[in-house]
Design a protein around this motif. Structure first.
Motif, mmCIF file in Angstrom:
data_model
loop_
_atom_site.group_PDB
_atom_site.id
_atom_site.type_symbol
_atom_site.label_atom_id
_atom_site.label_comp_id
_atom_site.label_asym_id
_atom_site.label_seq_id
_atom_site.Cartn_x
_atom_site.Cartn_y
_atom_site.Cartn_z
ATOM 1 N N GLU A 93 -28.854 -5.262 4.976
ATOM 2 C CA GLU A 93 -28.828 -6.706 5.240
ATOM 3 C C GLU A 93 -27.431 -7.244 5.559
ATOM 4 O O GLU A 93 -27.289 -8.391 5.982
ATOM 5 N N ALA A 94 -26.405 -6.426 5.371
ATOM 6 C CA ALA A 94 -25.027 -6.874 5.609
ATOM 7 C C ALA A 94 -24.376 -6.170 6.797
ATOM 8 O O ALA A 94 -23.177 -6.324 7.034
ATOM 9 N N ARG A 95 -25.135 -5.400 7.548
ATOM 10 C CA ARG A 95 -24.573 -4.623 8.654
ATOM 11 C C ARG A 95 -24.178 -5.504 9.829
ATOM 12 O O ARG A 95 -24.586 -6.652 9.939
ATOM 13 N N ARG A 96 -23.369 -4.904 10.710
ATOM 14 C CA ARG A 96 -22.906 -5.521 11.960
ATOM 15 C C ARG A 96 -21.950 -6.693 11.723
ATOM 16 O O ARG A 96 -21.864 -7.609 12.522
ATOM 17 N N ARG A 97 -21.226 -6.628 10.593
ATOM 18 C CA ARG A 97 -20.228 -7.655 10.278
ATOM 19 C C ARG A 97 -18.828 -7.054 10.150
ATOM 20 O O ARG A 97 -17.886 -7.750 9.814
ATOM 21 N N GLY A 98 -18.707 -5.742 10.356
ATOM 22 C CA GLY A 98 -17.410 -5.087 10.247
ATOM 23 C C GLY A 98 -17.031 -4.691 8.832
ATOM 24 O O GLY A 98 -15.874 -4.366 8.573
ATOM 25 N N LEU A 99 -17.998 -4.696 7.915
ATOM 26 C CA LEU A 99 -17.683 -4.399 6.515
ATOM 27 C C LEU A 99 -17.299 -2.936 6.307
ATOM 28 O O LEU A 99 -16.341 -2.638 5.591
ATOM 29 N N GLY A 100 -18.031 -2.024 6.921
ATOM 30 C CA GLY A 100 -17.703 -0.607 6.776
ATOM 31 C C GLY A 100 -16.326 -0.279 7.338
ATOM 32 O O GLY A 100 -15.562 0.479 6.755
ATOM 33 N N LEU A 101 -16.010 -0.899 8.471
ATOM 34 C CA LEU A 101 -14.695 -0.701 9.078
ATOM 35 C C LEU A 101 -13.594 -1.259 8.173
ATOM 36 O O LEU A 101 -12.553 -0.629 7.979
ATOM 37 N N ALA A 102 -13.840 -2.439 7.588
ATOM 38 C CA ALA A 102 -12.857 -3.053 6.693
ATOM 39 C C ALA A 102 -12.658 -2.212 5.432
ATOM 40 O O ALA A 102 -11.524 -2.040 4.961
ATOM 41 N N VAL A 103 -13.741 -1.659 4.893
ATOM 42 C CA VAL A 103 -13.629 -0.785 3.722
ATOM 43 C C VAL A 103 -12.839 0.476 4.080
ATOM 44 O O VAL A 103 -11.955 0.900 3.339
ATOM 45 N N THR A 104 -13.145 1.056 5.234
ATOM 46 C CA THR A 104 -12.431 2.263 5.668
ATOM 47 C C THR A 104 -10.946 1.967 5.853
ATOM 48 O O THR A 104 -10.093 2.759 5.427
ATOM 49 N N ALA A 105 -10.614 0.838 6.454
ATOM 50 C CA ALA A 105 -9.209 0.451 6.631
ATOM 51 C C ALA A 105 -8.518 0.310 5.275
ATOM 52 O O ALA A 105 -7.366 0.738 5.110
ATOM 53 N N ALA A 106 -9.210 -0.271 4.291
ATOM 54 C CA ALA A 106 -8.628 -0.413 2.952
ATOM 55 C C ALA A 106 -8.400 0.949 2.306
ATOM 56 O O ALA A 106 -7.379 1.160 1.633
ATOM 57 N N LEU A 107 -9.328 1.874 2.519
ATOM 58 C CA LEU A 107 -9.164 3.221 1.969
ATOM 59 C C LEU A 107 -7.981 3.946 2.597
ATOM 60 O O LEU A 107 -7.193 4.592 1.906
ATOM 61 N N VAL A 108 -7.839 3.825 3.908
ATOM 62 C CA VAL A 108 -6.717 4.467 4.599
ATOM 63 C C VAL A 108 -5.405 3.852 4.120
ATOM 64 O O VAL A 108 -4.436 4.571 3.830
ATOM 65 N N ALA A 109 -5.359 2.528 4.010
ATOM 66 C CA ALA A 109 -4.134 1.859 3.548
ATOM 67 C C ALA A 109 -3.782 2.308 2.131
ATOM 68 O O ALA A 109 -2.605 2.560 1.823
ATOM 69 N N ASP A 110 -4.786 2.436 1.271
ATOM 70 C CA ASP A 110 -4.544 2.897 -0.094
ATOM 71 C C ASP A 110 -4.014 4.326 -0.094
ATOM 72 O O ASP A 110 -3.049 4.637 -0.805
ATOM 73 N N ALA A 111 -4.627 5.187 0.702
ATOM 74 C CA ALA A 111 -4.165 6.580 0.775
ATOM 75 C C ALA A 111 -2.719 6.646 1.245
ATOM 76 O O ALA A 111 -1.894 7.361 0.665
ATOM 77 N N ARG A 112 -2.414 5.910 2.298
ATOM 78 C CA ARG A 112 -1.038 5.908 2.829
ATOM 79 C C ARG A 112 -0.045 5.380 1.796
ATOM 80 O O ARG A 112 1.053 5.935 1.649
#
Length: 148
Positions: A93-112
């Motif tokens: 119900e929350a798809r197509r809003r960029g949430l998965g991409l935003a979560v992935t970006a947060a994970l990459v930023a945390d890893a870096r």
């Protein structure tokens, strides 16, 4: 896919953040990817993830709505200077809003931020790979998956 990661705007109406082991949103964040794929977390899943977070093996990020419910979440698992982004999923119900991409970006930023030199993930198909390309990931190999 491996990538450098890049910032993406936080989708409207959500807060994307890293979830710690004692975070009240932990259970919801652990459950979101299961719900994304039509499954239910096994009993004790949140406790197991909390233990992995405490041990430093797992980092969890989620996109929360105003009520504190995770709509999307994922993890990265680090070994030395390498981390794999895994289990990113968004509730239907929350798809197509960029949430998965935003979560992935947060994970990459945390890893870096934690000194990781190489971040990689596996895309399930070319469409998903194109989405991750928006974060700077690029295809470096193809994995063969055997099934019975």
């Amino acid at each position: 896919l491996e990538g450098e990661g890049s910032a993406v705007p936080e989708p409207e109406g959500v807060t994307v953040r890293v979830v710690e082991a004692d975070d009240p949103g932990l259970e919801s964040a652990v459950a979101a990817p299961y719900g994304a794929f039509g499954a239910t977390p096994e009993p004790g899943a949140a406790e197991r993830v909390a233990g992995r977070i405490r041990a430093g093996y797992t980092r969890l990020a989620a996109a929360f709505d105003a009520s504190g419910t995770a709509l999307a979440a994922g993890q990265h698992q680090t070994v030395g200077p390498v981390s794999e982004v895994v289990g990113v999923g968004t509730l239907p119900e929350a798809r197509r809003r960029g949430l998965g991409l935003a979560v992935t970006a947060a994970l990459v930023a945390d890893a870096r931020a934690r000194g990781v030199e190489l971040v990689f993930l596996t895309a399930s198909d070319e469409n998903v790979a194109r989405l991750y390309g928006r974060l700077g990931f690029r295809t470096v190999a193809t994995a063969l998956i055997a099934e019975a």
